[in-house]
Design a protein around this motif. Structure first.
Motif, PDB file in Angstrom:
ATOM      1  N   LEU A   1       0.833  -1.210   0.000  1.00 48.70           N
ATOM      2  CA  LEU A   1       0.000   0.000   0.000  1.00 48.70           C
ATOM      3  C   LEU A   1       0.866   1.258   0.000  1.00 48.70           C
ATOM      4  N   TYR A   2       1.900   1.244   0.833  1.00 50.35           N
ATOM      5  CA  TYR A   2       2.799   2.413   0.851  1.00 50.35           C
ATOM      6  C   TYR A   2       3.385   2.657  -0.536  1.00 50.35           C
ATOM      7  N   ILE A   3       3.885   1.593  -1.136  1.00 53.53           N
ATOM      8  CA  ILE A   3       4.623   1.758  -2.388  1.00 53.53           C
ATOM      9  C   ILE A   3       3.700   2.084  -3.552  1.00 53.53           C
ATOM     10  N   SER A   4       2.402   1.749  -3.400  1.00 50.99           N
ATOM     11  CA  SER A   4       1.471   2.067  -4.489  1.00 50.99           C
ATOM     12  C   SER A   4       1.287   3.572  -4.646  1.00 50.99           C
ATOM     13  N   ASP A   5       1.733   4.340  -3.663  1.00 54.65           N
ATOM     14  CA  ASP A   5       1.641   5.801  -3.763  1.00 54.65           C
ATOM     15  C   ASP A   5       3.019   6.405  -3.477  1.00 54.65           C
TER      16      ASP A   5
ATOM     17  N   VAL B   1       3.295  -4.725  -6.887  1.00 51.61           N
ATOM     18  CA  VAL B   1       2.308  -3.774  -6.394  1.00 51.61           C
ATOM     19  C   VAL B   1       1.061  -3.981  -7.228  1.00 51.61           C
ATOM     20  N   ARG B   2       0.132  -4.733  -6.653  1.00 48.54           N
ATOM     21  CA  ARG B   2      -1.021  -5.170  -7.437  1.00 48.54           C
ATOM     22  C   ARG B   2      -1.976  -4.037  -7.751  1.00 48.54           C
ATOM     23  N   TYR B   3      -1.872  -2.942  -6.997  1.00 45.33           N
ATOM     24  CA  TYR B   3      -2.845  -1.862  -7.179  1.00 45.33           C
ATOM     25  C   TYR B   3      -2.524  -0.991  -8.384  1.00 45.33           C
ATOM     26  N   GLY B   4      -1.298  -1.084  -8.890  1.00 39.71           N
ATOM     27  CA  GLY B   4      -0.908  -0.189  -9.980  1.00 39.71           C
ATOM     28  C   GLY B   4      -0.642   1.209  -9.439  1.00 39.71           C
ATOM     29  N   PHE B   5      -0.365   2.146 -10.324  1.00 45.72           N
ATOM     30  CA  PHE B   5      -0.015   3.502  -9.894  1.00 45.72           C
ATOM     31  C   PHE B   5      -0.925   4.540 -10.528  1.00 45.72           C
ATOM     32  N   ASP B   6      -2.033   4.064 -11.137  1.00 42.32           N
ATOM     33  CA  ASP B   6      -2.841   4.991 -11.927  1.00 42.32           C
ATOM     34  C   ASP B   6      -3.902   5.711 -11.117  1.00 42.32           C
ATOM     35  N   GLY B   7      -4.219   5.182  -9.954  1.00 39.27           N
ATOM     36  CA  GLY B   7      -5.295   5.794  -9.172  1.00 39.27           C
ATOM     37  C   GLY B   7      -4.886   7.134  -8.600  1.00 39.27           C
ATOM     38  N   GLU B   8      -5.738   7.643  -7.741  1.00 38.36           N
ATOM     39  CA  GLU B   8      -5.430   8.915  -7.092  1.00 38.36           C
ATOM     40  C   GLU B   8      -4.131   8.745  -6.296  1.00 38.36           C
ATOM     41  N   ASN B   9      -3.240   9.687  -6.382  1.00 42.55           N
ATOM     42  CA  ASN B   9      -1.961   9.530  -5.682  1.00 42.55           C
ATOM     43  C   ASN B   9      -1.344  10.895  -5.370  1.00 42.55           C
ATOM     44  N   HIS B  10      -0.171  10.855  -4.760  1.00 43.83           N
ATOM     45  CA  HIS B  10       0.523  12.088  -4.373  1.00 43.83           C
ATOM     46  C   HIS B  10       1.812  12.270  -5.160  1.00 43.83           C
TER      47      HIS B  10
ATOM     48  N   PHE C   1      11.852  19.786   1.156  1.00 47.51           N
ATOM     49  CA  PHE C   1      10.702  18.978   1.563  1.00 47.51           C
ATOM     50  C   PHE C   1       9.983  18.531   0.291  1.00 47.51           C
ATOM     51  N   ASP C   2      10.082  17.252  -0.014  1.00 41.64           N
ATOM     52  CA  ASP C   2       9.504  16.709  -1.243  1.00 41.64           C
ATOM     53  C   ASP C   2       8.299  15.858  -0.861  1.00 41.64           C
ATOM     54  N   ALA C   3       7.121  16.472  -0.914  1.00 35.90           N
ATOM     55  CA  ALA C   3       5.911  15.823  -0.398  1.00 35.90           C
ATOM     56  C   ALA C   3       5.562  14.555  -1.175  1.00 35.90           C
ATOM     57  N   SER C   4       6.041  14.428  -2.406  1.00 43.29           N
ATOM     58  CA  SER C   4       5.678  13.241  -3.189  1.00 43.29           C
ATOM     59  C   SER C   4       6.284  11.980  -2.582  1.00 43.29           C
ATOM     60  N   LYS C   5       7.330  12.141  -1.780  1.00 46.41           N
ATOM     61  CA  LYS C   5       7.989  10.970  -1.204  1.00 46.41           C
ATOM     62  C   LYS C   5       7.527  10.668   0.222  1.00 46.41           C
TER      63      LYS C   5
END
Lengths: 954, 159
Positions: A111-115, A143-152, A166-170
């Motif tokens: 879950l962490y890595i999916s975003d 990562v079964r969820y993929g990376f296409d959904g809502e993310n940061h 400060f890199d909020a994406s990480k």
């Protein structure tokens, strides 16, 4: 050669240590371990050598239980509790590795890595990323969820802070940064904004870190397990390849740091967890402001000239030292042995300071040695020695964690001693009561999540009246610690003092005319301090830098002895030392009247020991103090001065007087890392080495001797102690040392309080608090536990004598001075770092009512006139100070704060009265005459430096 | 009374309460319709917490507004019962009609739009609330008529 000192394990045990006498035994993965009751399962496992995966836990933060990665199974219990928030219980059987846990942990990581951006190879944290480590540990493969959904993944970067980004994406929103800012630093500048999927770390409602309450201490950057909060030096340079533990060279807290290196390049300073003074915490100066060490302004070659109007000539070390020695010898031949002297540095190491005073006493043949402690804590030395027999603070910093009432007098720890300030705030959050005696409303009074503190906002210059009033209340209300006094203090001195202090002229209701402090508050403060199980006093330069500085120090000692607040943890009298090694420079015999270890020059027995060791006859008369040197120079019989690492032209009071004295010298030898204000008047400029370029020791405010370790070669080839040795040799008094440890061995042999100190013991113990000798072989954290070095404590009569410097019709305001967090002292170092972004200029703080009276608006130029001089600063209107008082800092040379300060000084030690100057303030349109001249002189001297004849061309 | 004084009065009236931050935030929003920018600082100083502490609480609760709402603060219920009655379509219609998304205010300052999760009016959904008035069994047409009336009222009041 640089000997690497790689720190021993600073493994993170996940949750803080718990102190309990009760041990519980648990079995983790079949391993039995006994831990103090209350210890978390995570910590118990770590102590047993079992590593449970974790992301949100760190042993400097309270357990939080948000990442769920440390889930474990406990026999006989349902579910998978988090190991960090589960306390161990007797007989518990815990499994940390089961198929169920493996699946659970892998799912959580998934879950962490999916975003999370998958740019590990180009990520600045590559090689030092806990998220990456944990993905590896749990065996994440997809990562079964993929990376296409809502993310940061497209969140922006906040680059506003000069030292970290400060890199909020990480960000994984583990809250470690938020908790570090709260629990470790105590600023509470960070929060989680929003909730659920929208949660993100934010510096309050501010647009960015730089405009927020953040003080850039670096605790959040250190806490971050990902690349979200990252030092810009690491982003630029990559990960360090080795690290060396050393001691910070800024304030008297003396924090231990790991200097993290790539070859000989310093890429990061990280506070060292096992450093006893700082326990893994830091401030913006020690953590980030080290860029000055490689600044282009560094002096790289020795330089000489015959007069200060001439351009410099770059020469070899040999020629420069020969030139200097000839000048000194010539002056002594013409004007006598006492016509020269020297000033040791509180910024240099103990060993270097010891050598400079040895050179003066043995090489110059007189006692004209002094140090900048003259202008800061000399009254501490005098006052504490007179009352309790030792010129030093009584406690460790850690002692504050057992204090119940904490009195802070004339000190501003959150700015001037920030790491101790954070510890103090931690204790206040635990419920200790705070009493602040200060003309200004300092930040400590507004510590978040603490009860209201008592503030006694006294008029500058009335310290002694106030401390007497506190003692008067203690005595007249029967709050004394009679048993302590009877057992530990000299009865005659006590009876005299008691009669003196009981006089109603010391009653709070009587002294209010002088102090302006509400008598009820004074009585309340006295009662709180006297009745507390543990009452501790911390004080700074607001105590010492007065015409009655020594009296005030003795008044503090009186109060502590009268209430029995001496000789155990949680109490004591604690001077907060300004410079990294001001305690050490005093210990090392920098003062004209005292040999190392505070042994008086007229003490025949002590002097003979030094004479035997040094092979010379020593003068038994005290030499000149710094202000005496200036006066003697102006009178024409003091002609040569050797100054190591101190900028007297900027830091000493009454600048114009100092400058005339320096101009009157035939030979001024300055050893410094920069062409500082003093060096502009010099004839010989010897390049100094920074703390990163040498070996030695510093002694902090808690008498802790810490190792300074060389991490890079000296820029100009020699460490400061080597330069002093070479100068001494040129003068015909050769010294023979291979390494600073040899110098420490000599110090230990000649100084009773250092008999047990050696580099070997420092390596073993990490640090040593003196006295360290036969009586206490491992050092002395708390002093005066059994008795005082003088046997019984002596109460001193502390009559209040108002300073001559008082407000008048002509000078109706009182100016007082202080420092701020981002700049350090004369600013020679911090002004050459990005710390400038917080404090580009010194401002004059003025109360709204005084500003209104003069038609002053925020940012107006104000002329400040005292009887000593005039300067111009911009106004900042603030009600932090009282009406009738103005305040400024002295970090910038052309601010001329010391053009205004006068030659008033402490009656006992000549410590200048920086803290009280009567002034008038009015709106002006241009810099003062002194400022114009100083800037012209600076231009001229910089030009003379640029025009220097190069060593290669000579 | 200035905004600052009004906030200080509210703080003084509530600060004795245990856990006084939430009651203070409610009272300030009741008074101003939102939490004015300088209220964070005033509240933080009075309660001896940091500005970030206050911000963290405010941002946690969707109810607290950090910008002034429209004159007519519209909330659309998105809870299960209303969803069963087609509130998602109604929500889309309202957004198009007003030309704004959730948490926005129309350019003329007349309308603001917020989602809300259950107004306790489940029997007669879909439900819309405008300021403190609740409207049940709403449809696109009813909403249009309601908004028209509200807009006209404003014009009349202004003229």
């Amino acid at each position: 050669m640089i000997a690497y000192y790689t720190p021993s394990s600073d493994k993170d045990h996940g949750t803080p240590a718990v102190h309990s006498d009760v041990l519980v035994t648990v079995t983790i993965d079949g391993v039995d371990i006994a831990v103090p009751e209350g210890t978390s399962v995570l910590r118990a496992a770590a102590l047993a050598g079992i590593n449970i995966p974790k992301l949100c836990a760190s042993d400097n933060l309270e357990a939080f239980g948000s990442c769920r990665l440390c889930a474990v199974q406990v026999e006989g219990r349902r579910g998978t509790p988090a190991a960090c928030t589960t306390p161990t219980e007797q007989g518990m059987k815990i499994s940390t590795q089961t198929a169920k846990l493996a699946t659970l942990r892998r799912n959580i990581m998934e879950l962490y890595i999916s975003d999370h951006p998958l740019d590990c190879l180009t990520c600045p944290a590559n090689g030092d990323c806990e998220l990456q480590d944990m993905a590896g540990v749990v065996g994440l493969r997809e990562v079964r969820y993929g990376f296409d959904g809502e993310n940061h993944l497209l969140e922006g970067k906040d680059q506003s802070n000069p030292y970290f980004s400060f890199d909020a994406s990480k960000c994984i929103v583990c809250s470690r940064c938020v908790r570090a800012c709260s629990e470790v630093q105590g600023t509470f500048a960070l929060t989680v904004d929003g909730r659920g999927f929208d949660s993100k770390i934010a510096p309050g409602s501010s647009a960015d870190f730089m405009s927020s309450e953040c003080v850039s201490c670096g605790a959040c950057v250190q806490a971050c397990p990902t690349a979200t909060l990252m030092e810009k030096t690491i982003i630029d340079a990559g990960q360090p390849d080795h690290s060396i533990v050393t001691t910070c060279a800024y304030c008297g807290v003396g924090c231990s740091f790991k200097a993290e290196m790539k070859g000989d390049q310093l890429v990061r300073m990280t506070p060292y967890k096992k450093g006893a003074a700082n326990q893994g915490h830091s401030c913006v100066k020690g953590r980030f402001a080290f860029g000055y060490a490689t600044h282009k302004d560094r002096i790289r070659h020795p330089m000489i000239r015959d007069s200060i109007e001439q351009p410099w000539r770059e020469v070899s070390w040999e020629e420069a030292l020969g030139f200097a020695a000839d000048k000194i010898k010539g002056i002594q031949q013409r004007y006598g042995r006492n016509s020269v002297g020297g000033i040791t540095s509180s910024r240099c190491t103990n060993e270097e300071t010891y050598l400079v005073q040895k050179l003066i006493r043995a090489g110059f043949g007189n006692n004209n040695t002094d140090t900048c402690a003259r202008v800061c804590h000399s009254p501490t030395g005098y006052g504490l020695k007179a009352t309790m027999g030792e010129s030093a603070g009584t406690q460790s910093f850690d002692s504050v964690m057992q204090a119940d009432v904490i009195v802070v007098i004339g000190a501003n720890p959150t700015d001037a001693h920030p790491v101790f300030g954070s510890q103090l705030r931690r204790r206040l959050r635990q419920g200790a009561q705070l009493i602040v005696i200060d003309p200004r409303r300092i930040d400590l009074l507004d510590t978040p999540h603490t009860a209201h503190a008592l503030h006694l906002p006294l008029q500058p210059g009335t310290n002694v009246a106030l401390i007497n009033a506190l003692a008067h209340v203690v005595v007249t209300e029967g709050l004394e610690a009679r048993d302590f006094i009877a057992a530990r203090c000299a009865d005659d001195s006590y009876q005299q003092w008691r009669a003196f202090i009981s006089d109603p002229i010391h009653a709070p209701e009587h002294v209010v005319d002088q102090t302006s402090v509400d008598p009820t508050a004074v009585r309340e403060a006295a009662r709180q301090y006297a009745l507390a199980p543990n009452g501790a006093i911390y004080y700074g330069l607001g105590v010492t830098e007065h015409s009655q500085g020594s009296t005030m120090v003795m008044g503090i000692a009186n109060l502590a002895m009268a209430t029995g607040n001496i000789g155990r943890e949680g109490v004591g009298v604690n001077p907060l030392r300004g410079q990294n090694n001001v305690q050490g420079s005093c210990d090392m015999g920098s003062f004209p009247h005292e040999l190392p270890g505070y042994q008086h020059v007229s003490d025949d027995l002590a002097r003979r020991r030094f004479e035997a060791a040094w092979g010379v006859e020593l003068d038994n008369e005290p030499g000149l103090r710094i202000p005496n040197m200036f006066d003697a120079a102006l009178a024409g019989h003091f002609k040569g001065l050797y100054v190591q690492g101190e900028d007297i032209a900027q830091s000493d009071p009454n600048t114009q007087h100092v400058e005339s004295a320096l101009r009157a010298l035939d030979c001024l030898i300055v050893q410094d890392i920069f062409l500082n204000e003093t060096a502009k008047f010099a004839h010989v400029l010897l390049p100094g080495s920074t703390f990163l370029e040498k070996n030695g020791t510093f002694t902090n405010a808690e008498r802790r001797i810490n190792r300074v370790r060389k991490v890079m070669p000296p820029l100009a080839g020699l460490e400061d102690w080597q330069v002093t040795c070479a100068l001494s040799k040129a003068l015909g008094y050769p010294m023979h040392y291979e390494h600073p440890s040899d110098i420490m061995a000599e110090i230990a042999s000649l100084t009773p309080s250092f008999h047990g100190v050696s580099y070997e013991k420092l390596e073993q113990q990490g640090s040593i608090q003196w006295p360290c000798n036969e009586r206490s072989p491992n050092g002395t954290p708390v002093m005066h536990t059994e008795d005082f070095p003088i046997g019984l404590g002596r109460f001193a009569i502390t009559r209040f004598v108002a300073t001559e410097e008082r407000s008048s019709r002509r000078f109706p305001l009182l100016l007082t001075t202080g420092r701020i967090l981002s700049q350090y002292n004369v600013g020679a170092q911090t002004r050459r770092t990005k710390n400038q972004q917080w404090h580009e200029e010194d401002l004059l703080d003025i109360h709204p009512s005084d500003a209104q009276l003069r038609g002053v608006k925020d940012g107006d130029w104000l002329g400040i006139q005292s009887r000593a001089g005039q300067t111009v600063l911009r106004a900042r209107i603030t009600s932090r100070i009282q009406p009738g008082v103005v305040y400024t800092t002295f970090h910038h040379p052309f601010s001329g704060a010391n053009v205004i300060t006068t030659d008033n000084s402490d009656w006992a030690t000549n410590c200048p009265e920086y803290k009280v100057t009567a002034v008038q303030v009015e709106k002006v349109s241009q810099p003062s005459l002194w400022q114009q001249q100083a800037q012209d002189f600076d231009k001229q001297q910089q030009a003379l430096k640029r025009q220097r004849a190069r060593v290669s061309e000579v | 009374m200035t905004e600052r004084e009004a906030i200080s009065d509210i703080i003084d009236a509530h600060r004795h309460l245990e856990g006084s931050l939430l009651p203070i935030l409610h009272a300030v929003q009741d008074r101003f319709g939102y939490l004015p920018p300088n209220s964070n600082r005033l509240i933080a100083d009075a309660l001896r917490v940091s500005e970030a502490d206050v911000h963290g609480v405010i941002s946690f609760y969707h109810y607290f507004r950090q910008r002034p709402p429209g004159k007519h603060a519209v909330s659309v219920c998105r809870a299960e019962a209303c969803q069963a009655q087609g509130c998602r379509q109604l929500e889309a219609h309202i957004k198009t009609r007003l030309g704004i998304d959730f948490h926005d205010v129309t350019d003329d300052g007349q309308f603001s739009l917020e989602p809300v999760y259950c107004l306790g009016n489940c029997a007669t959904g879909p439900t819309v609330r405008v300021n403190n008035t609740i409207y049940g069994r709403m449809s696109a047409e009813k909403v249009d008529r309601l908004f028209e009336r509200l807009a006209v009222d404003t014009v009349r009041l202004l003229s």
